[in-house]
Write a protein that holds these residues in place. Structure first.
Motif, PDB file in Angstrom:
ATOM      1  N   UNK A  79      58.304  63.521  19.195  1.00 15.12           N
ATOM      2  CA  UNK A  79      58.627  62.734  18.021  1.00 15.12           C
ATOM      3  C   UNK A  79      57.886  63.268  16.797  1.00 15.12           C
ATOM      4  N   UNK A  80      57.746  64.582  16.750  1.00 17.94           N
ATOM      5  CA  UNK A  80      57.101  65.239  15.626  1.00 17.94           C
ATOM      6  C   UNK A  80      57.934  66.435  15.196  1.00 17.94           C
ATOM      7  N   UNK A  81      58.118  66.581  13.904  1.00 16.43           N
ATOM      8  CA  UNK A  81      58.801  67.748  13.359  1.00 16.43           C
ATOM      9  C   UNK A  81      58.018  68.243  12.166  1.00 16.43           C
ATOM     10  N   UNK A  82      57.988  69.567  11.986  1.00 17.15           N
ATOM     11  CA  UNK A  82      57.162  70.129  10.929  1.00 17.15           C
ATOM     12  C   UNK A  82      57.876  71.241  10.177  1.00 17.15           C
ATOM     13  N   UNK A  83      57.596  71.320   8.899  1.00 18.93           N
ATOM     14  CA  UNK A  83      58.080  72.410   8.064  1.00 18.93           C
ATOM     15  C   UNK A  83      57.159  73.604   8.251  1.00 18.93           C
ATOM     16  N   UNK A  84      57.735  74.787   8.260  1.00 17.41           N
ATOM     17  CA  UNK A  84      56.952  76.008   8.450  1.00 17.41           C
ATOM     18  C   UNK A  84      56.095  76.341   7.236  1.00 17.41           C
ATOM     19  N   UNK A  85      56.594  76.011   6.036  1.00 20.29           N
ATOM     20  CA  UNK A  85      55.906  76.386   4.801  1.00 20.29           C
ATOM     21  C   UNK A  85      56.324  75.427   3.692  1.00 20.29           C
ATOM     22  N   UNK A  86      55.555  75.390   2.597  1.00 21.15           N
ATOM     23  CA  UNK A  86      55.973  74.581   1.449  1.00 21.15           C
ATOM     24  C   UNK A  86      57.320  75.065   0.914  1.00 21.15           C
ATOM     25  N   UNK A  87      58.031  74.195   0.232  1.00 18.41           N
ATOM     26  CA  UNK A  87      59.355  74.531  -0.297  1.00 18.41           C
ATOM     27  C   UNK A  87      59.306  75.724  -1.251  1.00 18.41           C
TER      28      UNK A  87
ATOM     29  N   UNK B 274      56.151  63.437  10.547  1.00 18.39           N
ATOM     30  CA  UNK B 274      56.669  64.590   9.823  1.00 18.39           C
ATOM     31  C   UNK B 274      55.482  65.480   9.483  1.00 18.39           C
ATOM     32  N   UNK B 275      55.519  66.743   9.874  1.00 20.57           N
ATOM     33  CA  UNK B 275      54.518  67.721   9.451  1.00 20.57           C
ATOM     34  C   UNK B 275      54.964  68.283   8.109  1.00 20.57           C
ATOM     35  N   UNK B 276      54.222  67.982   7.057  1.00 21.37           N
ATOM     36  CA  UNK B 276      54.641  68.314   5.694  1.00 21.37           C
ATOM     37  C   UNK B 276      53.543  69.075   4.949  1.00 21.37           C
ATOM     38  N   UNK B 277      53.936  69.681   3.859  1.00 21.78           N
ATOM     39  CA  UNK B 277      53.004  70.397   2.990  1.00 21.78           C
ATOM     40  C   UNK B 277      52.789  69.605   1.712  1.00 21.78           C
TER      41      UNK B 277
END
Length: 154
Positions: free
Chosen positions: A1-9, A54-57
């Motif tokens: 139940x975790x999802x993350x972005x690889x890098x900032x937009x 949510x894994x976010x930057x």
């Protein structure tokens, strides 16, 4: 139940070879002027003890970035005051952009990602963080993310 972005937009793969840019699993610098840390927006799952994350930057000031780096391995760092920042991850499951939402980044004990607290606005993501989501919503998000190439499993 975790999802993350690889890098900032704002990250461009061409930055990977630039001397004034850096991307790790926890920190990012773009052109020596823009500083980012990775954290978790946690959303309670209604009717359970689970949390969706949510894994976010988050874009933070150079001073706060330096401070966070100095405390990276220091015990007791969770006593640090939260850092103000701007969300720099686009979460495509929301109809309204998530870019540039105001946040506070709360440092946690060594080995744990920071907790990202969104400003309490009426943005759907901020509302979900405050009120929680159902398991049906978790499944809806999971289906959307699994079909998106811009996210990775934590």
């Amino acid at each position: 139940m975790n999802y993350a972005a690889e890098a900032p937009a704002v990250w461009d793969p061409a930055f990977a070879h630039a001397d004034d840019c850096m991307l790790s699993s926890d920190q990012c610098v773009v052109r020596g002027r823009h500083y980012f840390v990775k954290g978790l927006i946690e959303i309670p799952v209604i009717g359970s003890d689970d949390v969706f994350s949510w894994g976010v930057w988050i874009s933070i000031s150079s001073e706060n970035f330096s401070r966070a780096a100095d405390l990276l391995d220091r015990l007791g760092r969770e006593a640090e005051k939260p850092y103000f920042g701007w969300l720099t991850t686009e979460l495509p499951v929301y109809s309204t952009t998530t870019l540039n939402l105001k946040t506070h980044v709360h440092t946690r004990p060594v080995g744990e990602r920071p907790y990202v607290e969104l400003e309490p606005t009426e943005h759907p993501l901020a509302v979900e963080q405050r009120t929680g989501i159902t398991m049906d919503r978790v499944r809806e998000i999971a289906a959307a993310v699994l079909h998106s190439k811009s996210s990775e499993r934590l």
